[in-house]
Motif scaffolding. Sequence first.
Motif, PDB file in Angstrom:
ATOM      1  N   LYS A  55       4.327   8.624   6.640  1.00 45.31           N
ATOM      2  CA  LYS A  55       5.132   7.699   5.860  1.00 45.31           C
ATOM      3  C   LYS A  55       6.594   7.774   6.259  1.00 45.31           C
ATOM      4  O   LYS A  55       7.266   6.764   6.389  1.00 45.31           O
ATOM      5  N   ALA A 116      -2.517   2.540  -5.625  1.00 43.63           N
ATOM      6  CA  ALA A 116      -1.050   2.593  -5.654  1.00 43.63           C
ATOM      7  C   ALA A 116      -0.584   2.944  -7.060  1.00 43.63           C
ATOM      8  O   ALA A 116      -1.261   2.664  -8.051  1.00 43.63           O
ATOM      9  N   PHE A 118       2.999   2.796  -9.668  1.00 45.50           N
ATOM     10  CA  PHE A 118       4.193   1.980  -9.802  1.00 45.50           C
ATOM     11  C   PHE A 118       5.148   2.583 -10.837  1.00 45.50           C
ATOM     12  O   PHE A 118       4.713   3.038 -11.896  1.00 45.50           O
ATOM     13  N   PRO A 160       0.209   4.304  -1.956  1.00 42.58           N
ATOM     14  CA  PRO A 160       1.676   4.358  -1.968  1.00 42.58           C
ATOM     15  C   PRO A 160       2.251   4.497  -3.376  1.00 42.58           C
ATOM     16  O   PRO A 160       1.586   4.223  -4.370  1.00 42.58           O
ATOM     17  N   TYR A 162       5.259   2.797  -5.398  1.00 45.44           N
ATOM     18  CA  TYR A 162       6.193   1.679  -5.343  1.00 45.44           C
ATOM     19  C   TYR A 162       7.198   1.778  -6.491  1.00 45.44           C
ATOM     20  O   TYR A 162       6.832   2.050  -7.641  1.00 45.44           O
ATOM     21  N   GLU A 178       9.337   1.571  -1.337  1.00 47.38           N
ATOM     22  CA  GLU A 178       8.247   2.542  -1.328  1.00 47.38           C
ATOM     23  C   GLU A 178       8.815   3.941  -1.141  1.00 47.38           C
ATOM     24  O   GLU A 178       9.706   4.156  -0.310  1.00 47.38           O
ATOM     25  N   VAL A 203      13.249   6.481   1.048  1.00 45.91           N
ATOM     26  CA  VAL A 203      12.529   5.288   0.593  1.00 45.91           C
ATOM     27  C   VAL A 203      12.570   4.233   1.691  1.00 45.91           C
ATOM     28  O   VAL A 203      13.436   4.256   2.561  1.00 45.91           O
ATOM     29  N   LYS A 204      11.630   3.327   1.626  1.00 45.85           N
ATOM     30  CA  LYS A 204      11.594   2.171   2.540  1.00 45.85           C
ATOM     31  C   LYS A 204      11.638   0.913   1.679  1.00 45.85           C
ATOM     32  O   LYS A 204      10.712   0.648   0.907  1.00 45.85           O
ATOM     33  N   ILE A 206      11.281  -2.835   0.653  1.00 47.99           N
ATOM     34  CA  ILE A 206      10.360  -3.901   1.034  1.00 47.99           C
ATOM     35  C   ILE A 206      10.879  -5.256   0.572  1.00 47.99           C
ATOM     36  O   ILE A 206      10.893  -6.221   1.335  1.00 47.99           O
TER      37      ILE A 206
END
Length: 292
Positions: A55, A116, A118, A160, A162, A178, A203-204, A206
């Motif tokens: 990741k 996932a 959240f 993941p 989120y 993410e 973090v990425k 999106i």
Amino acid sequence: MPTTLNCENDLILESRSSLRQLAFQNVIYKTTRKHPSLSTISTTVSPASNTYTDKANQSTSPSAIFRSWSTIASSTSTSTHENGNTKDMVKQDNISSWISTRGFNPKTFNCKPPYARFFVIKSYTEDEVYKSIKYEIWTSTEVGNRRLDKAFRDNADKGPIYLFFSVNASGHFCGMAEMLTPVDYASSSSVLARNKGFGVFKVKWIFAKDIPNGQLRHIRIVNNENKPVTNSRDTQELYSEPGREMLKIFFDYRSKTSILDDSKFYDKRQAEMQRLIAQQRPASPEVVILNP
């Protein structure tokens, strides 16, 4: 009722810049957003312990991120068009290019990811969210970090994590990221003001777009007294069904504004704060000036 919601949404988006400036009025930051010059501000983040390579490798280093950001932002600042509309078009083109380079707001996305988890992330200021986008890092409170860290480790081999971001009293959500690594409690970041030694994680991002609360208020959180998701606290977890509904709205909603529209404003303010801190820092006692 639909008319009322549309009016509410329009008012929220139209007053967006005013809300930001009101939220930070003080002597230091009484500035207008007039294409300030960018100052290169470096940051270092220690590699997270037990980093999940698959990741973490999806994200570039903070320094590389800033270089790509500066290249595009500087091209905007060097534009010298006399026509105001042309300047706005150039600015939007550069922001769009930057968004495309980083892969924000993808045209396809799995809105029903299996396993996932959240969470809603609440920030006190948009400065912090902007820096998270810029450097691809985040940190919460001590309790919040431990909650997110546990969720990441428990879900590492499943799906993941989120994070839906919103700024307190802003009237909208501003994006989704993410979580890429567990919390590194041995690291800290000077660019995030809320970091108090509680650790940091990568973090990425999106989605980077403004989504009015009116588009999300119908989503109720059973594990939070059935309150609307817009009334959530920091690191509030969402069950799968409302989480997936949030994903779909974030994907489908066509927003004309985002926090990136004010990138220069936040960059200038960060540079000013760095300058003030440097001026207030006492001189090193080891330094002796002879014959000044």
